[in-house]
Design an enzyme around this catalytic site. Structure first.
Site, PDB file in Angstrom:
ATOM      1  N   ASN B 388      95.192 -24.759 -53.906  1.00  0.00           N
ATOM      2  CA  ASN B 388      94.966 -23.988 -52.687  1.00  0.00           C
ATOM      3  C   ASN B 388      93.630 -23.251 -52.723  1.00  0.00           C
ATOM      4  OD1 ASN B 388      95.198 -22.554 -50.332  1.00  0.00           O
ATOM      5  ND2 ASN B 388      97.296 -21.914 -50.675  1.00  0.00           N
ATOM      6  N   ASP B 389      93.574 -22.155 -53.437  1.00  0.00           N
ATOM      7  CA  ASP B 389      92.357 -21.345 -53.418  1.00  0.00           C
ATOM      8  C   ASP B 389      91.128 -22.114 -53.903  1.00  0.00           C
ATOM      9  OD1 ASP B 389      93.854 -19.247 -52.483  1.00  0.00           O
ATOM     10  OD2 ASP B 389      94.258 -18.443 -54.484  1.00  0.00           O
ATOM     11  N   VAL B 390      91.318 -23.028 -54.870  1.00  0.00           N
ATOM     12  CA  VAL B 390      90.168 -23.735 -55.450  1.00  0.00           C
ATOM     13  C   VAL B 390      89.577 -24.785 -54.509  1.00  0.00           C
ATOM     14  CG1 VAL B 390      90.927 -23.345 -57.819  1.00  0.00           C
ATOM     15  CG2 VAL B 390      91.595 -25.442 -56.653  1.00  0.00           C
ATOM     16  N   VAL B 391      90.239 -25.018 -53.351  1.00  0.00           N
ATOM     17  CA  VAL B 391      89.672 -25.947 -52.372  1.00  0.00           C
ATOM     18  C   VAL B 391      89.438 -25.246 -51.026  1.00  0.00           C
ATOM     19  CG1 VAL B 391      90.629 -28.042 -53.398  1.00  0.00           C
ATOM     20  CG2 VAL B 391      91.988 -26.777 -51.736  1.00  0.00           C
ATOM     21  N   ASN B 392      89.462 -23.919 -51.009  1.00  0.00           N
ATOM     22  CA  ASN B 392      89.336 -23.176 -49.757  1.00  0.00           C
ATOM     23  C   ASN B 392      87.872 -23.074 -49.318  1.00  0.00           C
ATOM     24  OD1 ASN B 392      89.435 -21.356 -47.632  1.00  0.00           O
ATOM     25  ND2 ASN B 392      90.986 -20.056 -48.614  1.00  0.00           N
TER      26      ASN B 392
END
Lengths: 99, 462
Positions: B388-392
């Site tokens: 999630n966060d690492v592809v935001n």
């Protein structure tokens, strides 16, 4: 020549830490978990301290504390190296490419 | 040669084995032998220490080693790969705990004597502090990773002030104890140190665990080195310093990968439920494109190139074997499949790599951030599994986002993005993800393992 034992020990600490920095910087990210668990097992070196404490005659309190320290650090050492070996045994390259 | 010299030589050999062992970790092909060399070094160091003339009571040592070996062997054999962060957390704690016990028992042995050398006394206090903080901090980290404590940051009013005051009290007690040994105060110090470790880790969120575990790893090494200063044992100092350095390097790599400072990770309570952000999501009416397994399977089966991006969700649903099966299936159909791994994906450094290794994914198919980021724009499909966060994309585009500045995997640049996700709930950091609303993104909701299973069946029929 350095006579002072404490200073010698600090020398050794600094040099070993520098060697550690150099070695770890070169570890690829894919190995970070096994590296950490292997390094973790090495930090179980405190087992040597535990052995020295447990082996001396120093009353019941010291013996119980020593026994406890030996158990905890042995779990750390044995478990750490074994689980790292298990993990690294799973890392493999594609066989087709090796041929 | 007398016994002391022999022990010294053995320690020298052990040191060399540790260093060569660590050096062999620079390649997956040699790492296993490196680990073996380190364990051989440890074995030599242990045997040598048993010859120390101060040791009289071998019975206690033997009992301890047998019990510890059995427990350690059982734990390492039975642990699931998805639970590796918990295991490493516990092992960190045990090392720290053992070092603090060594410090404590030296204190109980020496405190009746009028004069302990100041350097030894300082080492005892420092070893007690860092060992116990490692112990209680690791226990909290374990409870969070195991899901017994909730993974979100746990905060209460005045938390930072309480921790700061406690730390100052601990320092004051240490200064007093170095000058005059007083047992009741030492016991109070023990409790205060345990409390400090607890207070330090409890406000840290699950997504920041890679940093915490690396840091605790470093502490466990420093605690061992402190025990070495107490006992005047060079082997402990060397090995402790090596591990301490390793942990610091890993901590730095993790922090850099999140574009954060150590202080921000430790005290920022990142991802503590921010009401405004949560409210914003629930009232969100931005359109998302939901897809079916059938359509998604077609997309994957007829792509020329695909990149898989796994995250913590993969570990939670233990879907690594299904992911590998999907990859192999697509590979057989002529799709080029690669895996992109963000440094902080998962709950510890390299977490995803171990899971994929377990599923027998060849390690030369795994790529880091820098290696693969240029390739997304030339890729047909990106499959995001529980990341999630690492592809935001907000981390790159939106300067008001709390993630802004964090290096991400730029999956949104691919032709198509397929996101496997349990629901539209935000990630651990509690931040909405712009990726889900992009026009080239399709969402397939459900448990990752189940979704991958369906995709595999669909592709077999395609």
């Amino acid at each position: 020549m350095i006579e002072n034992t404490l200073l010698t020990q600090i020398f050794i600490f600094v040099l070993a830490a520098s060697a550690g920095f150099e070695l770890i910087t070169k570890v690829p990210p894919t190995l970070h978990t096994p590296l950490m668990s292997s390094a973790n097992a090495v930090s179980g070196i405190t087992l040597l301290g535990a052995i020295l404490v447990a082996g001396q005659l120093g009353g019941i309190t010291a013996t119980i504390l020593g026994l406890f320290a030996v158990i905890l650090s042995t779990i750390n050492v044995v478990g750490g190296f074994m689980v790292t070996d298990r993990m690294l045994g799973m890392f493999r390259k594609d066989r087709r490419k090796q041929e | 040669m007398n016994t002391d010299n022999l022990i010294g030589v053995a320690y020298l050999i052990a040191t060399l084995l540790f260093i060569i062992g660590l050096k062999r970790f620079n390649s997956p092909a040699t790492a296993r032998s490196g680990n073996f060399l380190s364990s051989a070094g440890m074995f030599i160091a242990i045997i040598a220490t048993l010859y120390d003339q101060k040791i009289i009571n071998y019975q206690t040592i033997a009992i301890g080693i047998v019990i510890g070996s059995v427990i350690g062997a059982l734990m390492s054999r039975t642990i699931r790969m998805t639970a590796m962060p918990q295991l490493v957390a516990i092992f960190n704690g045990l090392g720290g705990g053992a070092s603090s016990i060594v410090a404590a028992s030296e204190f109980t042995r020496l405190y009746t004597k009028s004069s302990i050398e100041p350097a030894v006394s300082f080492s005892i206090m420092f070893g007690t502090l860092i060992g116990l903080v490692t112990l209680s901090g690791s226990v909290v980290a374990f409870l969070k990773l195991q899901g017994i404590l909730r993974g979100q940051p746990i905060t209460f009013p005045l938390q930072k002030s309480v921790s700061t005051v406690l730390f100052i009290v601990i320092l004051a007690a240490i200064v007093y104890l170095i000058q005059s040994s007083f047992m009741p105060l030492y016991l109070a110090l023990v409790i205060a140190c345990l409390l400090l470790g607890l207070l330090l880790v409890i406000p840290i969120g699950g997504a920041d665990m890679p940093v915490v575990i690396s840091l605790l790893n470093s502490y466990s090494g420093i605690a061992a080195a402190a025990a070495g200063f107490i006992l005047g044992n060079v082997m402990l100092i060397v090995a402790g310093a090596l591990v301490g350095a390793a942990g610091i390097i890993l901590t730095q790599i993790m922090i850099k990968a999140m574009n954060r400072s150590l202080a921000n990770v430790m005290f920022g309570a990142f991802g503590a439920s921010d009401q405004s952000i949560t409210a914003d999501i629930s009232s969100n009416s931005k359109p998302i494109r939901q897809t079916t397994a059938q359509d998604a399977a077609v997309m994957l089966a007829y792509a020329r190139s695909a990149i898989f991006v796994p995250g913590y969700g993969l570990a939670v649903s233990q879907a690594q074997h299904q992911l590998k099966e999907l990859g192999t299936l697509m590979d057989q159909r002529g799709v080029s499949v690669k895996y992109a791994i963000h440094p902080v994906a998962g709950r510890m450094p390299g977490h995803m790599n171990v899971l994929l290794a377990e599923a027998e994914v060849s390690y030369d198919k795994l790529f880091d951030l820098e290696q693969i980021n240029d390739e997304f724009s030339n890729t047909d499909v990106v499959l995001v599994i529980g990341a999630n966060d690492v592809v935001n994309p907000d981390a790159r585009d939106n300067s008001t986002s709390p993630l802004y500045g964090m290096p991400i995997l730029e999956v949104d640049l691919a032709q198509q993005v397929l996101v496997l996700k349990r629901s539209l709930n935000p990630g651990f950091a509690g931040i909405d993800n712009e990726l889900f609303y992009k026009s080239n993104t399709s969402m397939l909701f459900g448990d990752a393992k189940a979704s991958l299973g369906t995709l595999i069946e669909e592709i077999k029929q395609a």
